[in-house]
Design a protein around this motif. Structure first.
Motif, mmCIF file in Angstrom:
data_model
loop_
_atom_site.group_PDB
_atom_site.id
_atom_site.type_symbol
_atom_site.label_atom_id
_atom_site.label_comp_id
_atom_site.label_asym_id
_atom_site.label_seq_id
_atom_site.Cartn_x
_atom_site.Cartn_y
_atom_site.Cartn_z
ATOM 1 N N SER B 475 0.913 -1.415 0.243
ATOM 2 C CA SER B 475 -0.044 -0.002 0.055
ATOM 3 C C SER B 475 1.041 1.395 0.005
ATOM 4 C CB SER B 475 -0.788 0.634 1.072
ATOM 5 O OG SER B 475 0.164 0.258 2.460
ATOM 6 N N GLU B 476 0.387 2.473 -0.613
ATOM 7 C CA GLU B 476 1.001 3.425 -0.096
ATOM 8 C C GLU B 476 1.345 3.920 0.885
ATOM 9 O OE1 GLU B 476 -1.998 7.100 -1.035
ATOM 10 O OE2 GLU B 476 0.463 8.313 -1.583
ATOM 11 N N GLU B 477 0.576 3.972 1.660
ATOM 12 C CA GLU B 477 1.441 3.703 3.670
ATOM 13 C C GLU B 477 1.898 2.980 3.706
ATOM 14 O OE1 GLU B 477 -1.996 3.695 2.610
ATOM 15 O OE2 GLU B 477 -1.972 5.285 2.516
ATOM 16 N N GLU B 478 2.405 1.869 3.596
ATOM 17 C CA GLU B 478 3.836 1.194 3.580
ATOM 18 C C GLU B 478 4.819 0.799 3.512
ATOM 19 O OE1 GLU B 478 2.250 -3.518 4.204
ATOM 20 O OE2 GLU B 478 1.556 -2.562 2.241
ATOM 21 N N LEU B 479 4.803 1.972 2.207
ATOM 22 C CA LEU B 479 5.621 2.352 0.914
ATOM 23 C C LEU B 479 6.228 3.599 2.310
ATOM 24 C CD1 LEU B 479 4.621 1.915 -2.919
ATOM 25 C CD2 LEU B 479 7.265 0.696 -1.053
ATOM 26 N N ILE B 480 4.848 4.383 1.755
ATOM 27 C CA ILE B 480 6.161 5.917 2.658
ATOM 28 C C ILE B 480 6.336 5.534 4.568
ATOM 29 C CG2 ILE B 480 5.582 7.708 4.331
ATOM 30 C CD1 ILE B 480 2.924 8.081 2.260
ATOM 31 N N ALA B 481 6.047 4.331 4.919
ATOM 32 C CA ALA B 481 6.721 3.963 5.808
ATOM 33 C C ALA B 481 7.842 3.608 5.661
ATOM 34 C CB ALA B 481 5.566 2.924 6.697
ATOM 35 N N PHE B 482 8.269 2.599 4.972
ATOM 36 C CA PHE B 482 9.220 2.057 4.270
ATOM 37 C C PHE B 482 10.849 3.178 4.215
ATOM 38 C CE2 PHE B 482 12.154 -0.253 1.822
ATOM 39 C CZ PHE B 482 12.667 -1.064 2.026
ATOM 40 N N SER B 483 10.211 3.952 3.650
ATOM 41 C CA SER B 483 10.780 4.945 2.755
ATOM 42 C C SER B 483 11.682 5.629 4.058
ATOM 43 C CB SER B 483 10.349 5.532 1.687
ATOM 44 O OG SER B 483 9.700 6.951 1.866
ATOM 45 N N PHE B 490 13.624 14.163 6.169
ATOM 46 C CA PHE B 490 13.117 15.175 4.657
ATOM 47 C C PHE B 490 13.159 14.252 3.198
ATOM 48 C CE2 PHE B 490 16.772 16.851 3.007
ATOM 49 C CZ PHE B 490 18.712 16.024 3.712
ATOM 50 N N LYS B 491 14.018 13.246 3.499
ATOM 51 C CA LYS B 491 14.069 13.096 2.179
ATOM 52 C C LYS B 491 13.115 11.717 2.247
ATOM 53 C CE LYS B 491 19.259 13.170 2.037
ATOM 54 N NZ LYS B 491 20.413 11.904 2.239
ATOM 55 N N ALA B 492 11.994 11.065 2.549
ATOM 56 C CA ALA B 492 11.181 10.297 2.926
ATOM 57 C C ALA B 492 9.906 11.186 2.006
ATOM 58 C CB ALA B 492 10.710 9.935 3.444
ATOM 59 N N ILE B 493 8.949 9.588 0.811
ATOM 60 C CA ILE B 493 8.660 10.241 -0.117
ATOM 61 C C ILE B 493 7.132 10.611 0.792
ATOM 62 C CG2 ILE B 493 8.876 8.477 -1.973
ATOM 63 C CD1 ILE B 493 7.283 6.340 -1.183
ATOM 64 N N THR B 494 6.454 11.446 0.010
ATOM 65 C CA THR B 494 4.939 11.291 0.920
ATOM 66 C C THR B 494 3.479 10.824 0.121
ATOM 67 O OG1 THR B 494 4.948 13.610 -0.449
ATOM 68 C CG2 THR B 494 5.910 14.041 2.166
ATOM 69 N N GLY B 495 4.358 10.161 -1.126
ATOM 70 C CA GLY B 495 3.068 9.502 -1.991
ATOM 71 C C GLY B 495 3.444 9.212 -2.647
#
Ligand SMILES: Nc1ncnc2c1ncn2[C@@H]1O[C@H](COP(=O)(O)OP(=O)(O)OP(=O)(O)O)[C@@H](O)[C@H]1O
Ligand SMILES: Nc1ncnc2c1ncn2[C@@H]1O[C@H](COP(=O)(O)OP(=O)(O)OP(=O)(O)O)[C@@H](O)[C@H]1O
Ligand SMILES: [Mg+2]
Ligand SMILES: [Mg+2]
Lengths: 531, 531
Positions: B475-483, B490-495
């Protein structure tokens, strides 16, 4: 968008990428490229302070020292023209060159200052003399090291330099007459450097020993391409075989340039003392044709690599190289050594032809003799203040080298004589070098030089000047008979003049122009009297 | 006296010095340099017959064949401009390039003719199409081999060529927008060749396998410098690991150029099948940044030499190289491999700087990001019929590469992103490549591309386009948390936008310009919308 081909980029790169690496070891002193960069900036600031501006000439009379190397780049920084002087000239020769080149500042090593002191008042344009390694208080000139230390080490504002601007003014050896000032541009030296570094496989892992004087066509460009590659350079004050072998071992030298005469000294020393040497050192040879036996001695005894190149001051200088091409790997070892002792075949970017009087290429048979002509990126801008000589030498875009050569079936060029020295007998070309080679085989001959003299039937005939080996005697008749045994009869000498010594250039080349003069003076008339 | 730097001199030299040596082996056929010389003369005569004159464009759509190689020199003989076409484009792309370049004659390999046939009637300037390896009678075009055989093999009278004349017109990959026609001159390619042959240690003992397409910036100049040195060249129709390993073994290949993606294929094949390989093959890598792990795999498993270079079509292309300089020999092996995977440091004749927006060089700390700018002999004359883009790209004598990089303490440059792709969040530069690298570590991610999207507080923020690996879900949430786990926050994705595939250039580079367009189209407004 053309980036100009200017030499100081080579130096900038070395300072930027090899700042911490040893640039030069000289007289017990080691400097890194960063330190060298600082010294060059100081030198450039000093030159500016002395009023040296773009296009002004700065001369150097020095052995192969750190000070000589940095001189090139210090002079280039301010857009000046480097005039490196042969260290073995006579005082009056320096007067001629310094006045002719209108040199503004002269740097001289203390050990050579005695060559300048007696003629100092004859120098018309030199405004300042600066002495390297000055320790003697009696010399009333600026001491280099103190002067340098007093200069700013900030980079100088560089004038706009075009790649076609002159950067070095080099006086030829004077083998065939008075030395001429050869104008080489930044572009000449830059392109020569790119091509030569490639063929000689120069890299940042090289340690180059400066055997060849930097005053000889800029050490054939060594200060440019070893620097561009960040190689380590070793200075040398005097050509002494023991010193050279010691330095080679101490610094694990990988490459050297030299003339055959110097190689000969090394070989003799090696064969006598068997010093310990690293393997695979590249020995790059030019200046005159080496005997093929040298190749075997270098390769088999020393385990070093022999690379013959050929060139002249007027072409920056190198145009040919003698490495064995892979398709000739299968030739017998002896034949390959013979090939390596020839001038070779064109380097990349060099067109080299051997032509007869009609401009036709001579057949590739190893016998037909023609003149070597060259068209390349290295060909000079011209002779300084001598448009006539320039026009006589560069014709239709080709440099007429004045060197006579044969071309073998593999396309390798072999220099057999100077054009002015070749003997034309009954329409046949005779190489004076070949006749000399035969005379050298006689035990009583210490030195021999052969020139053309007139002959009623054949037009010209070979005549020898001979220095007899101490403790030996030999007659004119004996030598004539000897040469007839060794050579085809039409090549044999028909007369001998015995002399105590032969006239030579500073670099040891025999000046046949003086022998011809001597011959004609002796017989009291004039004839073929070139130069 | 300036000898012009023109490419056909390289070919002349190969024919003169390596006439009997194998020039190329291709599709079971072997030709010597002499035979190649004859074919080139026939081609040049044929082109003259078709009315091709100095400055006219001739295009090639062919794999790495003998016919492609000889094309360069045949076109140069008549003073023509070579337009090598990427073989992986769509028919309409060829219409654009052929019309835009106003190409007069098109050579196309039969196997690629299908890309041209459907659009033939849209070609506005092409007067003649000639098909290589034509066997199909149904194709109603001139068959190359028969046409060639019918031409004279006498050398053509060469028009006067100036070194600043254009010799190749190369359309860029189109990663960041529409491909632009890069005009390279003889001088550009000639000097690039001299410098590259030196750094890559090219010699007449090399056997070069044409893995890198000759249409990619002339195979980074390979047809020029391998030819100048008389190396043997091996053709290759298709990039297939088994075929490549077989050819390497059969012909004892010594050197190849390729992109990291191709190297990856070779490594995977090698690790699976362990084919027998010669030692010490030089593998020269550029096009995108390879993972450092590739270096160890090449060196330790294959026993080959890994050489990373960096460049772009606009600079002929190469400007930097990553060989380890001797002063860094002492670094741990792993650190040296990391260094070799970077773009490296400037080649001779290239000035390369990494600058911030004020034109100041960024600190050498491996973190600060700036744009790479280049001043060198290889920098193009400009973009074909696009003065505006030329003026935007070459400013104050420097080529603005649009590549963003860091510089480490040793001066090695590391390309971290395209300028158009970098994300500026809260004033910090974020490398989209670094963020993608983190996402690739997630098992469900098959492919990922990260772009900048607007953010109220930070200005911009990273947004990912992800292709999910078949059989996985995420899911989108999982990938955001992973990043956020893997990266500084500040480098992590937000979407995340999930897609079926990513838009790519013919050479496999992801076209983020299309992703940005897609993002903005989806949210129905406009913002930072480069290109
Ligand atoms: N490999 C070589 N084999 C034979 N001769 C060589 C070789 N290399 C150089 N030479 C000779 O050296 C000459 C170049 O020497 P240089 O430019 O130092 O001045 P020079 O010709 O001796 O003097 P000048 O021109 O004043 O008479 C060449 O023209 C050639 O005669
Ligand atoms: N060693 C390397 N490491 C990282 N990136 C590289 C390397 N070599 C090349 N590149 C990338 O490839 C680019 C050059 O590619 P090319 O000239 O083929 O066209 P493109 O830039 O991909 O396309 P376009 O200019 O049309 O957008 C460089 O600007 C750089 O981004
Ligand atoms: Mg001379
Ligand atoms: Mg680009």
């Amino acid at each position: 968008m053309n980036a100009p081909l200017v030499l100081h980029h080579f130096f900038d790169r070395a300072v930027a990428l090899y700042g911490d690496k040893t640039a030069m070891i000289c007289s017990g002193r080691t400097v890194t490229y960063r330190e060298l960069g600082e010294r060059v900036s100081r030198l450039a600031n000093g030159l500016r302070g002395l009023g040296v501006r773009k296009g002004d000439r700065v001369a150097y009379l020095a052995p192969n020292t750190l000070e000589m190397l940095e001189g090139f780049y210090g002079v280039f920084e301010v857009g000046g023209v480097m005039v490196p002087l042969n260290t073995r000239l006579k005082p009056d020769d320096y007067v001629f060159i310094l006045n002719h080149s209108e040199t503004k500042v002269l740097f001289v090593d203390q050990e050579l200052y005695g060559l300048i002191a007696p003629v100092k008042n004859k120098l018309e344009t030199v405004e300042e003399i600066i002495v390297h390694h000055k320790t003697e208080a009696a010399i009333d000139e600026t001491a280099y090291e103190e002067w340098l230390a007093a200069q700013s080490s900030a980079p100088v504002p560089r004038p706009m330099i075009d790649e076609n601007d002159i950067c070095s003014l080099l006086y030829t050896s004077g083998t065939t007459g008075n030395p001429k000032g050869v104008m080489l541009t930044h572009r000449n030296n830059y392109l020569h450097a790119l091509v030569t570094m490639h063929h000689l496989r120069v890299s940042d892992r090289d340690t180059y020993l400066h055997v060849l004087p930097m005053f000889h066509v800029n050490g054939w460009g060594a200060p440019f391409y070893y620097t561009a590659n960040g190689a380590t350079q070793i200075g040398l004050r005097k050509v002494d075989p023991k010193v050279i072998f010691d330095l080679v071992k101490e610094h694990q030298v990988t490459v050297m340039h030299m003339a055959p005469t110097v190689l000969n000294m090394l070989l003799q020393y090696y064969e006598q003392y068997q010093p310990d040497v690293p393997e695979g050192v590249r020995v790059v040879i030019a200046g005159s044709a080496p005997p093929p036996a040298f190749v075997a001695r270098v390769e088999e005894k020393l385990g070093w690599e022999f690379i013959q190149v050929y060139g002249m001051t007027e072409s920056s200088p190198l145009s040919t190289i003698s490495l064995i091409r892979p398709q000739l790997d299968g030739l017998p070892a002896e034949q390959k050594q013979r090939l390596k002792a020839k001038a070779g075949y064109p380097m990349i970017g060099c067109e080299v032809k051997v032509v007869d009087e009609n401009g036709e290429e001579v057949p590739k048979n190893g016998r037909a003799i023609g003149e070597v002509i060259v068209r390349s990126h290295g060909v000079m801008k011209g002779y300084w203040k001598n448009e006539e000589a320039t026009a006589a030498t560069i014709r239709d875009g080709w440099l007429y080298t004045g060197d006579m050569a044969t071309v073998d079936e593999y396309g390798h060029i072999d220099i057999v004589d100077r054009k002015k020295d070749i003997i034309i007998s009954g329409g046949e070309n005779i190489s004076s070098i070949e006749v000399e080679g035969a005379l050298y085989e006689h035990p009583a001959v210490l030195e021999a030089a052969v020139i053309a003299v007139p002959h009623e039937k054949w037009g010209e005939t070979p005549h020898a000047f001979v220095v007899v080996r101490p403790g030996h005697t030999v007659s004119e008749e004996e030598l004539i008979a000897f040469s007839r045994e060794k050579l085809a009869h039409f090549k044999a000498i028909t007369g001998v003049t015995f002399v105590d010594e032969l006239p030579k250039t500073a670099s040891g080349k025999i000046q046949k122009v003086h022998l011809r003069r001597q011959y004609w003076d002796a017989i009291g008339k004039s004839g073929r009297y070139v130069n």
